[in-house]
Design an enzyme around this catalytic site. Structure first.
Site, PDB file in Angstrom:
ATOM      1  CE1 TYR A  72      -4.214   1.807   0.625  1.00 29.97           C
ATOM      2  CE2 TYR A  72      -2.638   3.378   1.526  1.00 29.97           C
ATOM      3  CZ  TYR A  72      -3.907   3.089   1.052  1.00 29.97           C
ATOM      4  OH  TYR A  72      -4.858   4.074   0.987  1.00 29.97           O
ATOM      5  CG  PHE A 124      -7.775  15.850 -24.762  1.00 29.78           C
ATOM      6  CD1 PHE A 124      -7.985  15.463 -26.073  1.00 29.78           C
ATOM      7  CD2 PHE A 124      -8.251  15.032 -23.749  1.00 29.78           C
ATOM      8  CE1 PHE A 124      -8.657  14.278 -26.363  1.00 29.78           C
ATOM      9  CE2 PHE A 124      -8.921  13.846 -24.029  1.00 29.78           C
ATOM     10  CZ  PHE A 124      -9.116  13.469 -25.336  1.00 29.78           C
ATOM     11  CG  ASP A 125     -12.341  15.411 -24.917  1.00 27.90           C
ATOM     12  OD1 ASP A 125     -11.165  15.025 -24.788  1.00 27.90           O
ATOM     13  OD2 ASP A 125     -13.286  14.613 -25.041  1.00 27.90           O
ATOM     14  CG  ASP A 214      -2.244  17.249 -21.836  1.00 30.20           C
ATOM     15  OD1 ASP A 214      -1.658  16.140 -21.796  1.00 30.20           O
ATOM     16  OD2 ASP A 214      -3.438  17.372 -22.141  1.00 30.20           O
ATOM     17  CB  ALA A 216      -1.066  12.695 -23.587  1.00 34.01           C
ATOM     18  CE  LYS A 257      -4.199   9.613 -24.528  1.00 33.46           C
ATOM     19  NZ  LYS A 257      -4.999   9.701 -23.294  1.00 33.46           N
ATOM     20  CG  HIS A 449     -17.581  12.841 -27.208  1.00 35.66           C
ATOM     21  ND1 HIS A 449     -17.355  13.684 -26.143  1.00 35.66           N
ATOM     22  CD2 HIS A 449     -16.507  12.030 -27.275  1.00 35.66           C
ATOM     23  CE1 HIS A 449     -16.181  13.386 -25.600  1.00 35.66           C
ATOM     24  NE2 HIS A 449     -15.649  12.392 -26.264  1.00 35.66           N
TER      25      HIS A 449
END
Ligand code: F0G
Length: 457
Positions: A72, A124-125, A214, A216, A257, A449
């Site tokens: 843990y 990004f969304d 960001d 990714a 990614k 979406h």
């Protein structure tokens, strides 16, 4: 004769996929209310919905899965990941999260308040969602060239410094940070140049603002810098990555990614005080700070994947496959975002279906047609994804209405790419027979979406 290019890996494990008939697909897509997210995976032959979490892990990554430390607190897998992150990015502090949007949730809980303004290159969304959920505003400062798919520009992910400075001048006191998305997914997997990153850094220093990356697809971005930004052609991907992160104060990462893992994410930063603030939110939302939503085995896979993801031969194999698909489509005169991006091909639906009104979702219509034709699943990156304006509740019609074909890492062969290309060509050849698009019958108030229900218009 020069030897042809070939993949930098061989295949050890395979998974069967099944072709279906057009009649089957017609029934399935009707049952799925014309929403490709609602299909079952065995109803799909070639799945280009996303490159996120869909890559093939290496033998070494699978080995790491067996040796994960599931303690843990203080697991060795945590330290392995921490060492990899610091080694590759230079950030001394990090918090694991279960995926990229969770990293956004934790970091933004510490940094964003109501009324804030966050400028960047096409958020990004999920990033935009987490900003708007906090009643703040995301301002897209991407260069204009990105919004014309016929224009070629080596770094369509770049920020327009004039637009960015306008935001900083006008609402500087409301800007908690500037965000750069590497690569710029929404604009077509388009990279940001290192020159642009340095310029953004300079502007951020003048206005005393932190910079968030960001990250990714930071490794794919680094590959494009090496290939397209002449001063960096002799630098290794490692060196370019180091210089990239020297321009940022903090990063969020979706390990699904460029870390080629099925699950995982993290936040990394230089500021110990920010680390302490985020730790509290991480414990509340994700888990204790040495696992934060990931199991030990996931952290092992990510630690190894981060190194594989910055390997030049791997990156070349990966990006050349996307380019191969793009070039086949260009040979068929299919309109797409150029130059070809890192992780995906973005088909320009407005140019593909000029006769279908934007209110009938041309890009979603195209994605449905491609599925019916070839059992290939793409995804709409357009009006459905753009959601309604949070204040007026009117549909937002983005400049680009695109269908994205995202290529999973190390999964499909170029034969699969050929099926995709010919499938799309067949739809293109009979585009005039497809007279109308779709209309919404039910939708969620945010990120619609995923669950939207549609019917033929
Ligand atoms: N940032 C970018 C640029 C992304 O592309 C994504 C996810 C995220 C953040 C969120 O990461 O999925 O791990 O929570 N993009 C996927 C896609 C879903 O299909 O482009 P996540």
């Amino acid at each position: 004769m020069e030897l042809p290019f070939a993949e930098s890996y061989k295949i050890k494990v395979v998974e069967s996929i099944r072709r279906s008939t057009r009649e089957e697909r017609e029934n399935w897509i009707r049952e799925a209310q014309y929403n490709l997210f609602q299909l079952k995976s065995d109803q799909i032959f070639i799945d280009l919905l996303t490159d996120s979490g869909t890559g093939a892990m290496s033998d070494i990554q699978w080995g790491g899965i067996m040796t994960g430390d599931e303690s843990y607190a203080g697991a060795s897998s945590y330290y392995k990941l921490k060492d990899a992150i610091t080694d590759i990015t230079g950030f001394p502090y990090f918090l694991p999260t279960h995926q990229g949007r969770a990293a956004e949730n934790v970091l933004f809980s510490a940094l964003i308040k109501e009324g804030d303004v966050i400028p960047g290159n096409s958020h990004f969304d999920t990033t935009k969602g987490h900003i708007e959920f906090r009643s703040a505003v995301a301002v897209d400062c991407t260069i204009d060239e990105a919004f014309d798919t016929t224009l070629s520009h080596p770094f369509k992910g770049n920020v327009d410094l004039g637009k960015l400075e306008d935001v900083l001048k006008k609402s500087g006191d409301k800007v908690p940070f500037i965000i750069l998305t590497l690569t710029n997914n929404s604009a077509g997997g388009q990279p940001v140049s290192l020159e642009n990153m340095h310029q953004v850094r300079k502007l951020a220093d003048i206005y005393n603002k932190p910079v968030l990356f960001d990250s990714a697809r930071f490794a794919e971005n680094a590959y494009f810098i090496k290939i397209r930004e002449p001063v960096y052609q002799d630098q290794s991907i490692r060196e370019i990555v180091e210089e990239i992160f020297s321009c940022a104060d903090m990063m969020t990462m979706s390990c699904k990614k460029d870390a080629i893992a099925s699950m995982g994410g993290f936040i990394a930063m230089r500021d110990p005080e920010l680390f302490r603030q985020c730790s509290m939110f991480n414990i509340m939302f994700e888990g204790y700070i040495t696992y934060g939503g990931m199991s030990g085995r996931d952290m092992n896979a990510v630690a190894q994947g981060l190194y594989e993801g910055i390997d030049f031969d791997y990156l070349e194999t990966r990006i050349k496959q996307v380019e191969y698909l793009g070039n086949r489509l260009l040979d068929f005169n299919i309109p797409l975002q150029q130059p070809i991006g890192g992780h995906a091909i973005f088909i320009d639906a407005k140019r593909f279906f000029p006769h279908i009104p934007k209110e009938e979702f041309p890009a979603q219509t195209l994605a449905i047609q491609l599925y019916l034709e070839a059992g290939v699943r793409g995804v709409e990156i357009g009006t459905l994804l753009a959601d309604r304006d949070p204040v007026t509740r009117e549909n937002r019609f983005p400049v680009l209405d695109m269908m994205r074909l995202a290529v999973p890492r190390r999964v499909y062969t170029n034969n699969h790419m050929d099926v995709v290309a010919v499938g799309l060509k067949n739809v293109f050849d009979r585009r005039e027979e497809i007279k109308s698009g779709l209309r919404i019958t039910r939708e969620a108030p945010i990120m619609r979406h995923f669950t939207v229900e549609l019917e033929p218009a």
